[in-house]
Design a protein around this motif. Structure first.
Motif, PDB file in Angstrom:
ATOM      1  N   SER A  27      43.488 -19.008-107.972  1.00  0.00           N
ATOM      2  CA  SER A  27      43.970 -19.462-106.666  1.00  0.00           C
ATOM      3  C   SER A  27      44.784 -18.368-105.961  1.00  0.00           C
ATOM      4  CB  SER A  27      44.807 -20.732-106.808  1.00  0.00           C
ATOM      5  OG  SER A  27      45.926 -20.504-107.645  1.00  0.00           O
ATOM      6  N   THR A  28      45.554 -17.620-106.720  1.00  0.00           N
ATOM      7  CA  THR A  28      46.325 -16.517-106.149  1.00  0.00           C
ATOM      8  C   THR A  28      45.390 -15.424-105.645  1.00  0.00           C
ATOM      9  OG1 THR A  28      48.160 -16.999-107.652  1.00  0.00           O
ATOM     10  CG2 THR A  28      48.156 -14.827-106.606  1.00  0.00           C
TER      11      THR A  28
ATOM     12  N   SER B 103      42.343 -15.792-104.685  1.00  0.00           N
ATOM     13  CA  SER B 103      41.671 -16.310-103.482  1.00  0.00           C
ATOM     14  C   SER B 103      42.567 -16.185-102.260  1.00  0.00           C
ATOM     15  CB  SER B 103      41.274 -17.768-103.676  1.00  0.00           C
ATOM     16  OG  SER B 103      40.298 -17.881-104.668  1.00  0.00           O
ATOM     17  N   TYR B 104      43.851 -16.491-102.431  1.00  0.00           N
ATOM     18  CA  TYR B 104      44.791 -16.372-101.320  1.00  0.00           C
ATOM     19  C   TYR B 104      44.938 -14.911-100.897  1.00  0.00           C
ATOM     20  CZ  TYR B 104      49.056 -16.856 -98.554  1.00  0.00           C
ATOM     21  OH  TYR B 104      49.996 -16.807 -97.542  1.00  0.00           O
TER      22      TYR B 104
ATOM     23  N   TYR C 181      41.939 -13.908 -98.989  1.00  0.00           N
ATOM     24  CA  TYR C 181      42.023 -14.488 -97.646  1.00  0.00           C
ATOM     25  C   TYR C 181      42.910 -13.633 -96.741  1.00  0.00           C
ATOM     26  CZ  TYR C 181      43.509 -17.608 -93.909  1.00  0.00           C
ATOM     27  OH  TYR C 181      43.814 -18.133 -92.682  1.00  0.00           O
TER      28      TYR C 181
ATOM     29  N   SER D 282      54.167 -16.403 -93.895  1.00  0.00           N
ATOM     30  CA  SER D 282      52.840 -15.775 -93.852  1.00  0.00           C
ATOM     31  C   SER D 282      52.948 -14.269 -93.663  1.00  0.00           C
ATOM     32  CB  SER D 282      52.004 -16.381 -92.729  1.00  0.00           C
ATOM     33  OG  SER D 282      51.735 -17.739 -92.991  1.00  0.00           O
TER      34      SER D 282
ATOM     35  N   ASP E 169      54.087 -12.830 -97.026  1.00  0.00           N
ATOM     36  CA  ASP E 169      52.973 -12.795 -97.974  1.00  0.00           C
ATOM     37  C   ASP E 169      52.005 -11.659 -97.645  1.00  0.00           C
ATOM     38  OD1 ASP E 169      54.099 -15.041 -99.124  1.00  0.00           O
ATOM     39  OD2 ASP E 169      52.578 -16.431 -98.356  1.00  0.00           O
TER      40      ASP E 169
END
Length: 107
Positions: A32-33, A35-36, A39, A77, A80
């Motif tokens: 999941s990390t 994938s983020y 993205y 955001s 990140d």
């Protein structure tokens, strides 16, 4: 690795090296990390830096990128995105010794 090989490598684009970075991070992070992070690369970083040659990144004004991000993203955001960017730039610097100072990139 000969001089010619190294020269070819520093002519790679940011998006090409970002793919290498994802593969480098893959064994250490949850799916999941990853994938983020992918993205963030696809939607925020490659839009601006994707075609930049890594040899030119030392001269790139990352403060302009931060200002652009502030126009549309929340603080979290932006944070990140900059964490991912700094990590990719550190990877590039370690691999190609370009002297990129990531400490100058701030929110």
């Amino acid at each position: 690795m000969g001089l010619f090989d190294k020269q070819n490598k520093i002519n790679e684009t940011f998006s090409e090296v970002a793919k290498e970075w994802i593969l480098y991070k893959q064994p250490r992070l949850k799916k999941s990390t990853l994938s983020y992070y992918q993205y963030i690369i696809d939607t925020r970083l490659n839009n601006v830096l994707g075609r930049e040659k890594i040899s030119k990144l030392k001269e790139y004004n990352f403060n302009n990128l931060t200002i652009k991000l502030q126009e549309t993203l929340s603080k979290n955001s932006i944070r990140d995105t900059l964490v991912v960017l700094k990590s990719i730039l550190k990877f590039i610097d370690l691999k190609y010794d370009l002297g990129i100072n990531v400490e100058l990139i701030t929110i």
